[in-house]
Scaffold this motif. Structure first.
Motif, mmCIF file in Angstrom:
data_model
loop_
_atom_site.group_PDB
_atom_site.id
_atom_site.type_symbol
_atom_site.label_atom_id
_atom_site.label_comp_id
_atom_site.label_asym_id
_atom_site.label_seq_id
_atom_site.Cartn_x
_atom_site.Cartn_y
_atom_site.Cartn_z
ATOM 1 N N SER A 139 -11.365 2.207 47.924
ATOM 2 C CA SER A 139 -10.727 1.616 46.758
ATOM 3 C C SER A 139 -10.583 0.110 46.972
ATOM 4 O O SER A 139 -9.992 -0.317 47.970
ATOM 5 N N PRO A 140 -11.116 -0.701 46.053
ATOM 6 C CA PRO A 140 -10.910 -2.152 46.175
ATOM 7 C C PRO A 140 -9.536 -2.590 45.669
ATOM 8 O O PRO A 140 -9.170 -3.763 45.800
ATOM 9 N N GLU A 141 -8.783 -1.647 45.100
ATOM 10 C CA GLU A 141 -7.451 -1.971 44.577
ATOM 11 C C GLU A 141 -6.403 -1.732 45.661
ATOM 12 O O GLU A 141 -5.925 -0.611 45.841
ATOM 13 N N HIS A 142 -6.097 -2.760 46.406
ATOM 14 C CA HIS A 142 -5.159 -2.643 47.516
ATOM 15 C C HIS A 142 -4.267 -3.878 47.563
ATOM 16 O O HIS A 142 -4.540 -4.885 46.897
ATOM 17 N N VAL A 143 -3.221 -3.778 48.352
ATOM 18 C CA VAL A 143 -2.314 -4.909 48.564
ATOM 19 C C VAL A 143 -2.482 -5.383 49.999
ATOM 20 O O VAL A 143 -2.147 -4.660 50.939
#
Length: 448
Positions: A139-143
């Protein structure tokens, strides 16, 4: 399936067969997304679309995300274009890529064009990695947080991204060049003082490169019991995260594929009851044809030793025993080594160690089975026939275990799925060679 789930499925099927959407909506109302998913996976394609359109928007998206990609593709064919576009936009980038792989190129292109520019960019980033690599499952959606950032600022950043991040329980820590330097858990951030630097509470990171095979990366995540595994490029710059749920999905798919191929069929890649009969036929027929051709070797062996059988008809009684025992012994060894390969317990370079170990195991098994065969057959058909059976089982078990143990390692060296070289092909090979051994031993002992 539990009794409650069975009752729910029956109620849904009754409502569908009666054409009563009101009754169907009443049945679906109290169900959780997990319950709906369980029912949906057991229906045909037409009924799936009818049921799905009655779900509320929030439940529909949760159910859709829980479906396997092939089943998602089937469901989309029964929905309107606006429904399809909305569902596609609501998926995470890695889930979109899995679905795109199942769709015709024309449909996939239309769905991509319908995304917003930021979402299209995230999806294109994942699509850019090779098939089968972990880059397509991350997932490229990370913090990510900077190493010099204070704990207070890091927590504020987490709070700001709660709605769009895949996970916030494990946070990658990066330097000014976005190179991975460590990880920090949300628990450790909450425990630390607000003015401490993230670098003082972070721990060493385990990571994989984006081009790593998906199964290898998933196994790494599972073996280390990580909630999330950072994924980097060749220069160790952070590009995404592999979360534990995605890792488990990768491993489940890989094990289902291995189990199917070990049994001589292709994986269905969707729930059995929602798979068309024609698809099941296609998944089996090619393997059956290949094995039928391989089995012709056994016929050729029997034909070559026809004279021997005519001289000693009693030998034909033990042909099933010889080929069955050899095939089972080879399958046991192949299954054990294939599983050991998946767990990284053995590697192709261990081929000689595996060969030696399996030869010893096969010899021990053959000695035990051969002794039993010798005693039993000698009482019924005479000492010489008993000796033939005993010696044959000793040799065949040793040969079968050795071949069964080595073939998966050879397959891995050739970059072929070890399961393909497993049970069906080993059984065919051992059947033919076992019969050759059997008749050669019979000729030597009986003087035929």
């Amino acid at each position: 399936m539990t009794a409650r789930e069975d009752q729910t499925l029956s109620a849904v099927e009754d409502a569908l067969s009666g054409g009563s959407l009101t009754d169907l909506r009443a049945v679906l109302g109290p169900l959780s997304p997990a319950d709906v998913l369980s029912v949906l996976e057991r229906l045909g394609r037409k009924d799936q679309a009818v049921l799905y359109r009655l779900l509320s928007k929030d439940v529909a998206l949760q159910v859709f995300e829980g479906l396997d990609a092939p089943l998602q593709s089937d469901l989309l064919s029964g929905l309107r274009d606006d429904e399809v576009t909305s569902l596609f936009a609501g998926l995470d980038p890695d889930d979109r890529v899995s679905l795109l792989d199942e769709l015709p190129a024309k449909v996939a292109g239309r769905l991509l064009r319908g995304l917003s520019a930021p979402e299209r960019a995230k999806t294109a980033e994942v699509l850019g990695y090779p098939h089968g690599s972990i880059g397509r499952r991350m997932s490229p959606e990370h913090v990510a947080v900077r190493v010099e950032t204070s704990v207070a600022d890091a927590l504020a950043r987490v709070h700001a991204h709660l709605d769009d991040a895949e996970t916030v329980y494990t946070l990658p820590v990066v330097d000014a060049g976005r190179r991975l330097v460590g990880v920090v858990s949300l628990r450790d951030l909450l425990r630390a003082g607000p003015h401490e630097a993230v670098g003082s509470v972070m721990t060493a990171a385990h990571w994989v490169e984006a081009t790593t095979p998906a199964e290898t990366a998933a196994r790494e995540c599972a073996d280390r019991k990580l909630l999330a595994l950072p994924v980097t490029d060749a220069d160790r710059r952070l590009v995404g995260l592999l979360t534990v749920d995605d890792a488990l999905a990768v491993l489940e798919a890989a094990e289902s594929e291995d189990a199917a191929r070990a049994g001589g069929t292709e994986p269905l890649r969707r729930p059995y009851l929602s798979t068309p009969a024609a698809t099941i036929v296609r998944s089996r027929v090619v393997w059956l044809l290949a094995l039928a051709v391989g089995a012709s070797l056994t016929v050729q062996v029997l034909d070559a030793f026809e004279t021997t059988l005519e001289q000693m008809v009693v030998l034909s009684l033990f042909v099933p025993l010889v080929i069955g025992t050899g095939g089972n012994t080879g399958n046991q060894a192949a299954t054990t080594i294939t599983r050991a390969l998946a767990l990284d317990d053995v590697r192709p370079r261990d081929v000689l160690r595996v060969l030696g170990r399996e030869a010893r195991v096969g010899l021990a098994l053959g000695a035990m089975l051969g002794a039993v065969g010798l005693c039993v057959v000698a009482l019924l058909y005479g000492t010489q026939v008993g000796l033939v059976i005993g010696l044959t089982l000793l040799i065949v078990c040793t040969l079968a275990a050795s071949v069964g143990g080595v073939m998966p390692l050879v397959a891995r060296s050739l970059r072929v799925d070890p399961a393909v070289f497993s049970n069906p092909f080993i059984t065919t090979f051992v059947d033919a060679t076992g019969l050759v051994v059997y008749f050669l031993v019979a000729r030597a002992v009986l003087g035929l």
